[in-house]
Design a protein around this motif. Structure first.
Motif, mmCIF file in Angstrom:
data_model
loop_
_atom_site.group_PDB
_atom_site.id
_atom_site.type_symbol
_atom_site.label_atom_id
_atom_site.label_comp_id
_atom_site.label_asym_id
_atom_site.label_seq_id
_atom_site.Cartn_x
_atom_site.Cartn_y
_atom_site.Cartn_z
ATOM 1 N N TRP A 8 0.822 -1.217 0.000
ATOM 2 C CA TRP A 8 0.000 0.000 0.000
ATOM 3 C C TRP A 8 0.853 1.262 0.000
ATOM 4 O O TRP A 8 0.464 2.275 -0.588
ATOM 5 C CB TRP A 8 -0.996 -0.039 1.169
ATOM 6 N N GLU A 56 -12.030 4.720 11.793
ATOM 7 C CA GLU A 56 -12.079 4.062 10.480
ATOM 8 C C GLU A 56 -10.818 3.220 10.330
ATOM 9 O O GLU A 56 -9.702 3.731 10.362
ATOM 10 C CB GLU A 56 -12.159 5.070 9.321
ATOM 11 N N GLY A 58 -8.394 1.310 8.005
ATOM 12 C CA GLY A 58 -8.050 1.340 6.580
ATOM 13 C C GLY A 58 -8.631 2.582 5.934
ATOM 14 O O GLY A 58 -9.372 2.511 4.955
ATOM 15 N N ARG A 63 -11.259 9.519 2.246
ATOM 16 C CA ARG A 63 -12.384 9.741 1.308
ATOM 17 C C ARG A 63 -13.708 9.832 2.066
ATOM 18 O O ARG A 63 -14.525 10.729 1.794
ATOM 19 C CB ARG A 63 -12.417 8.556 0.325
ATOM 20 N N ASP A 79 -4.462 3.267 9.443
ATOM 21 C CA ASP A 79 -4.110 2.610 8.173
ATOM 22 C C ASP A 79 -2.725 1.995 8.303
ATOM 23 O O ASP A 79 -1.882 2.467 9.058
ATOM 24 C CB ASP A 79 -4.127 3.633 7.018
ATOM 25 N N VAL A 122 -14.266 0.122 5.116
ATOM 26 C CA VAL A 122 -14.840 -0.038 3.771
ATOM 27 C C VAL A 122 -13.730 -0.423 2.782
ATOM 28 O O VAL A 122 -12.711 0.267 2.691
ATOM 29 C CB VAL A 122 -15.525 1.284 3.321
ATOM 30 N N TYR A 136 -8.392 -8.636 12.997
ATOM 31 C CA TYR A 136 -8.813 -7.231 13.073
ATOM 32 C C TYR A 136 -10.195 -7.106 13.733
ATOM 33 O O TYR A 136 -10.457 -6.141 14.450
ATOM 34 C CB TYR A 136 -8.843 -6.586 11.690
HETATM 35 C C1 LIG Z 1 -9.198 0.269 -1.250
HETATM 36 S S1 LIG Z 1 -8.512 1.281 0.004
HETATM 37 C C2 LIG Z 1 -9.969 1.885 0.838
HETATM 38 C C3 LIG Z 1 -9.711 3.135 1.636
HETATM 39 C C4 LIG Z 1 -10.926 3.700 2.383
HETATM 40 N N1 LIG Z 1 -11.483 2.739 3.310
HETATM 41 C C5 LIG Z 1 -11.995 4.151 1.413
HETATM 42 O O1 LIG Z 1 -12.975 3.425 1.233
HETATM 43 O O2 LIG Z 1 -11.826 5.206 0.825
HETATM 44 C C6 LIG Z 1 -7.858 0.111 1.166
HETATM 45 C C7 LIG Z 1 -7.137 0.762 2.335
HETATM 46 O O3 LIG Z 1 -6.885 -0.236 3.333
HETATM 47 C C8 LIG Z 1 -5.558 -0.102 3.797
HETATM 48 N N2 LIG Z 1 -5.107 -1.445 4.213
HETATM 49 C C9 LIG Z 1 -4.861 -2.499 3.413
HETATM 50 N N3 LIG Z 1 -4.439 -3.562 4.128
HETATM 51 C C10 LIG Z 1 -4.434 -3.167 5.418
HETATM 52 C C11 LIG Z 1 -4.080 -3.811 6.632
HETATM 53 N N4 LIG Z 1 -3.645 -5.069 6.666
HETATM 54 N N5 LIG Z 1 -4.197 -3.096 7.761
HETATM 55 C C12 LIG Z 1 -4.667 -1.818 7.740
HETATM 56 N N6 LIG Z 1 -4.965 -1.148 6.628
HETATM 57 C C13 LIG Z 1 -4.864 -1.822 5.463
HETATM 58 C C14 LIG Z 1 -4.781 0.420 2.596
HETATM 59 O O4 LIG Z 1 -3.576 1.051 2.958
HETATM 60 C C15 LIG Z 1 -5.784 1.367 1.973
HETATM 61 O O5 LIG Z 1 -5.680 2.649 2.503
#
Ligand SMILES: C[S@@+](CC[C@H](N)C(=O)[O-])C[C@H]1O[C@@H](n2cnc3c(N)ncnc32)[C@H](O)[C@@H]1O
Length: 305
Positions: A8, A56, A58, A63, A79, A122, A136
């Motif tokens: 990421w 929130e 992640g 957004r 995140d 999300v 988680y």
């Molecule tokens: C597709 S984006 C969605 C971001 C936000 N939730 C939205 O809907 O706008 C996925 C997000 O999850 C985070 N993410 C992915 N794997 C993760 C993990 N193992 N632990 C925490 N965050 C994670 C990524 O860094 C990224 O910011």
């Protein structure tokens, strides 16, 4: 890649990259439209109000959080990616009641027990191994107060369009080198039963599971306080406001057909020019045009707007 953080951080090494990784478009206006759609669903699911401290998991570029923060007491964006958080910090710099937490793999360790009234996530659990998804949930049960509500989604294996989305992923592995470990952040899919089992073991009462769209959407309540029956009745009464609509599903399916089945982008756009179909149309249209701009080599020149 074998490591969530590296994956990421790499995607979010530029602001444009971070936007695209979050919802497929590098455009702030599209982000605002898709963010507002999610924010409406979450507000209904969690019954958000002025006094709520909300986490929130992640949060990406903020957004959704940027839209929810003005109506609540505190929004905390957590995140795994420092780069994502860097973009979120800049985007939300004008908001005083927000905080950011960089996570270490599958743990909310930097956050205190019962420090939040509510939490949501999300498009995040779709990008991790099932064990990490479950761990988680245990962590969410720790950081949300007893009786507190959580909302999240994951790809839905048992819906028509969810299955089509899965089949796209599966096809990529038909002739893949099996000696190479699959990417940890690849898309993962769940069933409502599986999600229910995870929630119950993690310490939640399930209030609502919606599974008619490509998403499994869940509202649950941390055990230990609160009236489950009252909350269940409330969210069931609001199910239509929380659910992705049939039109959302059809429009999403149209995008899949263009990207994977050779459907003409002009035919897809014709459908999205008909605003009388419903409220989702302008959002999808704006989203689709941005996708088209990113794919002009394959699809030809994108429309101006
Ligand atoms: C597709 S984006 C969605 C971001 C936000 N939730 C939205 O809907 O706008 C996925 C997000 O999850 C985070 N993410 C992915 N794997 C993760 C993990 N193992 N632990 C925490 N965050 C994670 C990524 O860094 C990224 O910011």
């Amino acid at each position: 890649m074998q490591n969530y953080k590296d994956f990421w951080d790499d995607k979010a090494s530029t602001t444009t990259g971070a936007f695209i990784a979050v919802d497929g478009s590098a455009n702030e206006q599209v982000l605002a439209l898709t963010g507002a759609y999610s924010a409406r669903q979450i507000t209904a699911a969690l019954d958000l109000g002025r006094a709520d401290r909300v986490l929130e998991l992640g949060c990406g570029v903020g957004r959704i959080g940027g839209l929810l923060a003005p109506g609540i007491a505190h929004w905390e964006g957590a995140d795994i990616s420092a780069n994502m958080l860097g973009v979120a910090r800049k985007r939300l710099a004008a908001q005083a009641n927000v905080g950011f937490t960089e996570l270490v793999r599958t743990s909310l360790r930097p956050l205190p027990d019962a420090g939040f009234d509510k939490a949501y996530s999300v498009a995040v659990f779709i990008h991790m191994d099932k064990e990490d998804f479950y761990l988680y949930l245990e962590e969410l049960a720790r950081v949300v107060k007893p009786g507190g509500l959580v909302y999240f989604d994951t790809w839905n294996l048992v819906s028509r369009v969810g299955w089509r989305r899965f089949a796209i992923e599966a096809a990529q592995y038909r002739s893949a080198d099996f000696s190479v470990r699959k990417d940890v952040a690849r898309n993962q899919f769940s069933t409502p039963d599986e999600v229910r089992a995870f929630l119950e073991h993690a310490g939640f009462e399930v209030l609502l599971i919606l599974a008619d769209s490509p998403w499994v959407q869940v509202v649950a309540q941390r055990r230990g306080a609160g009236d489950v029956a009252v909350q269940r009745e409330r969210v069931n009464a609001l199910a239509k406001r929380i659910a992705y609509t049939p039109l959302w599903t059809e429009l999403f399916d149209t995008l899949l057909k263009v990207t994977t089945e050779g459907m003409s982008p002009h035919d897809a756009l014709a459908m999205m020019n008909d605003a009388s179909l419903g409220d989702e149309v302008p959002m999808f249209r704006a989203w689709f045009i941005e996708m088209w701009r990113a794919n002009e080599t394959n699809w030809g020149k994108a429309p101006a707007n």
